[in-house]
Design a protein around this motif. Structure first.
Motif, PDB file in Angstrom:
ATOM      1  N   MET A 167       0.840  -1.209   0.000  1.00 29.73           N
ATOM      2  CA  MET A 167       0.000   0.000   0.000  1.00 29.73           C
ATOM      3  C   MET A 167       0.870   1.253   0.000  1.00 29.73           C
ATOM      4  SD  MET A 167      -3.049  -0.564  -0.288  1.00 29.73           S
ATOM      5  CE  MET A 167      -3.802  -2.163  -0.205  1.00 29.73           C
ATOM      6  N   ARG A 168       0.365   2.271  -0.576  1.00 34.21           N
ATOM      7  CA  ARG A 168       1.117   3.515  -0.621  1.00 34.21           C
ATOM      8  C   ARG A 168       0.142   4.654  -0.327  1.00 34.21           C
ATOM      9  NH1 ARG A 168       1.711   8.560  -3.378  1.00 34.21           N
ATOM     10  NH2 ARG A 168       3.785   9.201  -2.796  1.00 34.21           N
ATOM     11  N   SER A 169       0.452   5.471   0.670  1.00 31.74           N
ATOM     12  CA  SER A 169      -0.449   6.576   1.023  1.00 31.74           C
ATOM     13  C   SER A 169       0.245   7.911   0.822  1.00 31.74           C
ATOM     14  CB  SER A 169      -0.872   6.480   2.481  1.00 31.74           C
ATOM     15  OG  SER A 169      -1.615   5.303   2.691  1.00 31.74           O
ATOM     16  N   ARG A 170      -0.541   8.909   0.527  1.00 28.37           N
ATOM     17  CA  ARG A 170       0.015  10.252   0.417  1.00 28.37           C
ATOM     18  C   ARG A 170      -0.858  11.224   1.195  1.00 28.37           C
ATOM     19  NH1 ARG A 170       1.399  13.381  -5.051  1.00 28.37           N
ATOM     20  NH2 ARG A 170      -0.725  14.097  -5.127  1.00 28.37           N
ATOM     21  N   LEU A 171      -0.206  12.160   1.925  1.00 27.88           N
ATOM     22  CA  LEU A 171      -0.947  13.117   2.754  1.00 27.88           C
ATOM     23  C   LEU A 171      -0.827  14.521   2.180  1.00 27.88           C
ATOM     24  CD1 LEU A 171       0.521  11.841   6.134  1.00 27.88           C
ATOM     25  CD2 LEU A 171      -1.782  11.387   5.277  1.00 27.88           C
ATOM     26  N   ASP A 190      -7.400   2.132  -2.741  1.00 27.90           N
ATOM     27  CA  ASP A 190      -7.955   1.548  -1.522  1.00 27.90           C
ATOM     28  C   ASP A 190      -8.882   2.597  -0.900  1.00 27.90           C
ATOM     29  OD1 ASP A 190      -8.555   0.588   0.950  1.00 27.90           O
ATOM     30  OD2 ASP A 190      -6.482   0.140   1.546  1.00 27.90           O
ATOM     31  N   TRP A 191     -10.164   2.533  -1.244  1.00 27.20           N
ATOM     32  CA  TRP A 191     -11.115   3.569  -0.806  1.00 27.20           C
ATOM     33  C   TRP A 191     -11.299   3.593   0.703  1.00 27.20           C
ATOM     34  CZ3 TRP A 191     -12.337   7.540  -3.690  1.00 27.20           C
ATOM     35  CH2 TRP A 191     -12.314   7.410  -5.089  1.00 27.20           C
ATOM     36  N   GLU A 207      -2.584   0.734  -4.298  1.00 22.63           N
ATOM     37  CA  GLU A 207      -1.699  -0.426  -4.470  1.00 22.63           C
ATOM     38  C   GLU A 207      -0.241   0.029  -4.604  1.00 22.63           C
ATOM     39  OE1 GLU A 207      -2.712  -2.116  -8.212  1.00 22.63           O
ATOM     40  OE2 GLU A 207      -0.907  -3.339  -8.324  1.00 22.63           O
ATOM     41  N   TRP A 208       0.642  -0.696  -3.936  1.00 25.50           N
ATOM     42  CA  TRP A 208       2.069  -0.394  -4.047  1.00 25.50           C
ATOM     43  C   TRP A 208       2.610  -0.974  -5.358  1.00 25.50           C
ATOM     44  CZ3 TRP A 208       5.712   2.585  -1.977  1.00 25.50           C
ATOM     45  CH2 TRP A 208       7.041   2.288  -2.277  1.00 25.50           C
ATOM     46  N   ILE A 209       3.318  -0.154  -6.113  1.00 28.14           N
ATOM     47  CA  ILE A 209       3.862  -0.639  -7.387  1.00 28.14           C
ATOM     48  C   ILE A 209       5.339  -0.969  -7.225  1.00 28.14           C
ATOM     49  CG2 ILE A 209       4.302  -0.074  -9.810  1.00 28.14           C
ATOM     50  CD1 ILE A 209       1.324  -0.432  -9.029  1.00 28.14           C
ATOM     51  N   ASP A 210       5.658  -2.212  -7.467  1.00 24.40           N
ATOM     52  CA  ASP A 210       7.034  -2.659  -7.332  1.00 24.40           C
ATOM     53  C   ASP A 210       7.604  -2.759  -8.729  1.00 24.40           C
ATOM     54  OD1 ASP A 210       9.099  -3.330  -5.802  1.00 24.40           O
ATOM     55  OD2 ASP A 210       8.436  -5.371  -5.331  1.00 24.40           O
ATOM     56  N   GLY A 211       8.173  -1.671  -9.200  1.00 22.56           N
ATOM     57  CA  GLY A 211       8.673  -1.716 -10.570  1.00 22.56           C
ATOM     58  C   GLY A 211       9.899  -0.840 -10.734  1.00 22.56           C
ATOM     59  N   THR A 212      10.310  -0.659 -11.990  1.00 21.36           N
ATOM     60  CA  THR A 212      11.449   0.194 -12.303  1.00 21.36           C
ATOM     61  C   THR A 212      10.915   1.512 -12.827  1.00 21.36           C
ATOM     62  OG1 THR A 212      12.564  -1.828 -13.007  1.00 21.36           O
ATOM     63  CG2 THR A 212      13.642   0.249 -13.558  1.00 21.36           C
ATOM     64  N   LYS A 213      11.473   2.614 -12.313  1.00 26.51           N
ATOM     65  CA  LYS A 213      11.056   3.935 -12.798  1.00 26.51           C
ATOM     66  C   LYS A 213      11.474   4.106 -14.261  1.00 26.51           C
ATOM     67  CE  LYS A 213       9.601   7.065  -9.559  1.00 26.51           C
ATOM     68  NZ  LYS A 213      10.398   7.919  -8.670  1.00 26.51           N
TER      69      LYS A 213
END
Ligand SMILES: Nc1ncnc2c1ncn2[C@@H]1O[C@H](COP(=O)(O)OP(=O)(O)O)[C@@H](O)[C@H]1O
Ligand SMILES: [Mg+2]
Length: 340
Positions: free
Chosen positions: A1-5, A83-84, A95-101
């Motif tokens: 999970m990834r959250s932003r404030l 994720d509402w 969703e957390w993205i596990d990838g290459t920028k």
């Protein structure tokens, strides 16, 4: 999970700045009538709208979810799931993205991704969202794009999004089609039909100005032809013909500059026209009726590429034309008449 404030206090500060901008824009329209064409109040409203979206993170989540739905069946492109339950005005969770920028080109190469394929998919996804859905990610720089282990492009950061109405989508497709097939009269007609250029102007002169943009571009080697540059030149010319500023089209053009830039870092020999043809061609076939079949686009493209091989010296003229145009835009000089 990834959250932003959200940053604290940002809402009040922005409301204050915006008030000042509206005041200035209003005064400008009232006392400087010649600036009305640039529609300062309208532009400020667009800014207000997009920034409201940026500041209420529920709206960012909604943009993410809408584009996710639109792109559900898109090949090679997706966005993180929202994720509402854990999303509100001041926090968005996804969703957390596990990838290459995408900024890590070496990393992408090392992971075995097909860089040329990614460049094509990126531009095709952008055009698909723009033409098919009229809803696009308007902040598509390398830092907001990942490639996941399956090779899918994943876009994050939906703080800025753009919308195009049916009319603008059609306008865009017709313009691209017109340039690809070198039908400059058609490109000119589209501007008048849409009511973007005031009717007192001469369509043929306008078509002539557009030909002056299109022909040199057709003389360039394929990999230097830029769609973004074409739109930039086009908007400069349309301004000479008193076309109203369309904030949503300007946003589109600016995003295209960025998307094309990213595609070129992935593939320095990126051919914008070839890459975009499947999407633009399909849209035209589906939306502009049976007369304008896709093979026309292909023929136009081939003609353009043949021309590119035959006349590389025309490329040099584009630079000059671009310079002339800037000076015309700055000094308000008219186009040189052909009879003098
Ligand atoms: N869903 C995600 N999964 C993994 N990393 C992410 C995700 N969303 C954002 N990030 C990372 O966090 C960085 C900042 O987030 P972003 O939404 O782009 O905010 P900003 O507005 O600060 O650019 C991104 O550049 C990316 O590296
Ligand atoms: Mg970002």
């Amino acid at each position: 999970m990834r959250s932003r404030l959200s940053a604290p206090g940002v809402r009040q500060r922005f409301a204050h700045d915006l008030e000042a901008m509206f005041l200035v824009a209003g005064l400008q329209e009232r006392f400087l009538p010649h600036t009305r064409r640039l529609r300062p109040v309208e532009v400020t409203k667009t800014l207000e709208q997009t920034t409201k979206i940026e500041m209420d993170l529920r709206l960012e989540a909604a943009a993410l979810s809408e584009l996710g739905e639109n792109a559900a069946d898109d090949p090679g492109f997706r966005v993180p799931k929202v994720d509402w339950e854990r999303t509100g005005r001041d926090v968005v969770t996804m969703e957390w993205i596990d990838g290459t920028k995408m900024s890590d080109v070496e990393g992408l190469r090392a992971a075995g991704h097909d860089l040329n394929g990614l460049a094509d998919t990126l531009i095709q996804s952008f055009l698909r969202h723009t033409l098919r859905d009229g809803f696009f990610h308007a902040d598509m720089h390398q830092g907001n794009l990942f490639v996941d282990p399956q090779g899918m492009i994943v876009a994050v950061d939906f703080g800025i999004v753009g919308r195009l109405g049916k009319k603008e989508r059609r306008f865009l497709a017709e313009i691209l089609y017109g340039f690809i097939t070198r039908d400059y009269r058609r490109v000119a007609d589209v501007h008048f039909e849409a009511g973007y250029v005031p009717a007192h102007h001469n369509v043929a002169s306008f078509a002539q100005a557009i030909r002056a943009i299109g022909e040199p571009i057709h003389g360039q080697p394929a990999e230097t032809i830029s769609m973004a540059k074409l739109l930039t030149l086009l908007f400069e010319v349309t301004q000479l013909f008193d076309m109203e500023t369309r904030p949503e089209l300007v946003m589109l053009q600016k995003t295209m500059v960025v998307v094309e830039g990213v595609a070129r870092t992935l593939n320095p020999r990126f051919n914008m026209w070839k890459a975009s043809e499947p999407v633009v061609g399909a849209w035209i076939r589906d939306n502009l009726g049976p007369k304008r079949i896709v093979s026309d686009v292909k023929e136009g493209l081939h003609a353009a590429l043949r021309l590119a091989e035959a006349a590389p010296e025309i490329a040099a003229k584009t630079e000059k034309f671009s310079r002339d145009l800037t000076s015309m835009a700055e000094n308000g000089l008219p186009f040189r008449r052909t009879d003098c």
